[in-house]
Write an enzyme that holds these catalytic residues in place. Structure first.
Site, mmCIF file in Angstrom:
data_model
loop_
_atom_site.group_PDB
_atom_site.id
_atom_site.type_symbol
_atom_site.label_atom_id
_atom_site.label_comp_id
_atom_site.label_asym_id
_atom_site.label_seq_id
_atom_site.Cartn_x
_atom_site.Cartn_y
_atom_site.Cartn_z
ATOM 1 N N PHE A 110 -37.513 10.574 -2.830
ATOM 2 C CA PHE A 110 -38.027 10.806 -1.474
ATOM 3 C C PHE A 110 -38.420 12.257 -1.226
ATOM 4 C CE2 PHE A 110 -33.335 10.997 -1.299
ATOM 5 C CZ PHE A 110 -33.132 12.258 -0.769
ATOM 6 N N ARG B 279 -27.834 11.560 15.682
ATOM 7 C CA ARG B 279 -28.629 10.544 14.969
ATOM 8 C C ARG B 279 -28.274 9.140 15.456
ATOM 9 N NH1 ARG B 279 -27.612 13.470 9.208
ATOM 10 N NH2 ARG B 279 -29.489 14.771 9.090
ATOM 11 N N THR C 243 -26.179 10.729 7.601
ATOM 12 C CA THR C 243 -27.578 10.966 7.206
ATOM 13 C C THR C 243 -28.482 9.798 7.584
ATOM 14 O OG1 THR C 243 -26.781 12.281 5.350
ATOM 15 C CG2 THR C 243 -29.067 11.536 5.250
ATOM 16 N N ASN D 43 -34.821 11.420 10.781
ATOM 17 C CA ASN D 43 -33.463 11.504 11.337
ATOM 18 C C ASN D 43 -33.199 12.759 12.179
ATOM 19 O OD1 ASN D 43 -33.302 13.278 9.220
ATOM 20 N ND2 ASN D 43 -31.525 12.322 8.238
ATOM 21 N N TYR E 88 -35.221 22.566 0.425
ATOM 22 C CA TYR E 88 -34.691 21.303 -0.114
ATOM 23 C C TYR E 88 -34.677 21.304 -1.647
ATOM 24 C CZ TYR E 88 -34.393 18.945 4.418
ATOM 25 O OH TYR E 88 -34.025 18.559 5.689
ATOM 26 N N GLU F 231 -28.796 29.097 3.558
ATOM 27 C CA GLU F 231 -29.858 28.633 4.454
ATOM 28 C C GLU F 231 -30.124 29.649 5.570
ATOM 29 O OE1 GLU F 231 -28.534 24.685 5.551
ATOM 30 O OE2 GLU F 231 -28.984 23.901 3.557
ATOM 31 N N ARG G 104 -21.715 18.759 11.519
ATOM 32 C CA ARG G 104 -22.121 17.530 10.823
ATOM 33 C C ARG G 104 -21.615 16.294 11.583
ATOM 34 N NH1 ARG G 104 -25.482 17.535 6.119
ATOM 35 N NH2 ARG G 104 -24.098 16.067 5.092
ATOM 36 N N LYS H 254 -35.748 18.811 13.365
ATOM 37 C CA LYS H 254 -36.905 18.492 12.525
ATOM 38 C C LYS H 254 -38.122 18.171 13.406
ATOM 39 C CE LYS H 254 -33.943 16.884 8.729
ATOM 40 N NZ LYS H 254 -33.454 15.701 7.962
ATOM 41 N N HIS I 16 -31.185 18.527 10.905
ATOM 42 C CA HIS I 16 -30.491 18.934 9.680
ATOM 43 C C HIS I 16 -29.333 19.849 10.039
ATOM 44 C CE1 HIS I 16 -29.735 21.022 5.846
ATOM 45 N NE2 HIS I 16 -29.757 22.134 6.567
HETATM 46 P P1 RTP Z 1 -29.910 17.171 6.047
HETATM 47 O O1 RTP Z 1 -29.886 18.030 4.791
HETATM 48 O O2 RTP Z 1 -31.284 16.989 6.613
HETATM 49 O O3 RTP Z 1 -28.884 17.542 7.060
HETATM 50 O O4 RTP Z 1 -29.497 15.745 5.572
HETATM 51 P P2 RTP Z 1 -28.219 15.310 4.813
HETATM 52 O O5 RTP Z 1 -27.491 16.455 4.190
HETATM 53 O O6 RTP Z 1 -27.478 14.473 5.793
HETATM 54 O O7 RTP Z 1 -28.849 14.406 3.674
HETATM 55 P P3 RTP Z 1 -29.450 14.781 2.252
HETATM 56 O O8 RTP Z 1 -28.944 13.756 1.283
HETATM 57 O O9 RTP Z 1 -29.277 16.222 1.916
HETATM 58 O O10 RTP Z 1 -30.965 14.470 2.499
HETATM 59 C C1 RTP Z 1 -31.778 15.402 3.155
HETATM 60 C C2 RTP Z 1 -32.762 14.669 4.020
HETATM 61 O O11 RTP Z 1 -33.618 13.894 3.195
HETATM 62 C C3 RTP Z 1 -34.040 12.750 3.909
HETATM 63 N N1 RTP Z 1 -33.696 11.564 3.130
HETATM 64 N N2 RTP Z 1 -34.514 10.568 2.962
HETATM 65 N N3 RTP Z 1 -33.725 7.601 1.076
HETATM 66 C C4 RTP Z 1 -34.480 8.411 1.804
HETATM 67 O O12 RTP Z 1 -35.595 8.139 2.117
HETATM 68 C C5 RTP Z 1 -33.881 9.673 2.218
HETATM 69 N N4 RTP Z 1 -32.682 10.108 1.893
HETATM 70 C C6 RTP Z 1 -32.562 11.322 2.490
HETATM 71 C C7 RTP Z 1 -33.341 12.769 5.249
HETATM 72 O O13 RTP Z 1 -34.228 13.391 6.200
HETATM 73 C C8 RTP Z 1 -32.149 13.653 4.983
HETATM 74 O O14 RTP Z 1 -31.674 14.235 6.173
#
Ligand code: RTP
Length: 147
Positions: free
Chosen positions: A57, A102, A91, A112, A49, A126, A85, A9, A115
């Protein structure tokens, strides 16, 4: 062979973590099949997304992803989605174990660093979204030392 989509990112790029992150996937034994530095626009980030569009968010997340160039990659290898992962970590960096990307390099969930696709099917979608031009074909003698 399984493939996953990994994106460094904008914070990871600006902080100079590209080499470190690529090195971790390389040293694990995964194969780099796609790589580009790209700044995406709002519509593209919203598409990537789209599953999160109802989240509070979401707008902040889109602003973050379009704030600078990202490194988009395709990595290949046995169980690369799940293992990728694990290499990335939870996350929320507050929950990411030390030794994960991370866990070692991030503090805040909103910054973070990286991705990784969460399933083989989302990886397929993707990769198609980020690499419509296709990815590299290459033969490697490395495989016999890993599998
Ligand atoms: P990613 O898609 O980036 O690998 O992340 P992830 O699956 O681990 O998490 P996901 O729930 O899909 O969330 C995507 C990205 O959104 C941001 N996020 N912010 N509470 C918050 O402010 C919040 N929750 C999620 C993070 O950048 C997360 O990686």
């Amino acid at each position: 062979m399984e493939q996953t989509f990994i994106m460094i990112k904008p914070d990871g790029v600006q902080r100079g973590l590209v080499g470190e992150i690529i090195g971790r996937f390389e040293k694990k034994g995964f194969t780099l099949k796609g790589l580009k530095l790209i700044t995406v626009d709002r519509a593209f980030a919203e598409r990537h997304y789209s599953d999160l569009s109802a989240k509070p968010f979401f707008n902040g997340l889109v602003e973050y992803i379009i704030s600078g160039p990202v490194v988009a990659m395709v990595w290949e290898g046995k169980n690369v989605v799940t293992t990728g992962r694990k290499i990335i970590g939870a996350t929320n960096p507050a929950d990411s174990a030390p030794g994960t990307i991370r866990g070692d390099y991030a503090i805040d969930i909103g910054r973070n660093v990286i991705h990784g696709s969460d399933a083989v099917e989302s990886a397929r979608k993707e990769i198609a979204l980020w690499f419509p031009e296709g990815i590299a074909e290459w033969r490697s003698s490395l495989h016999s030392w890993i599998y």
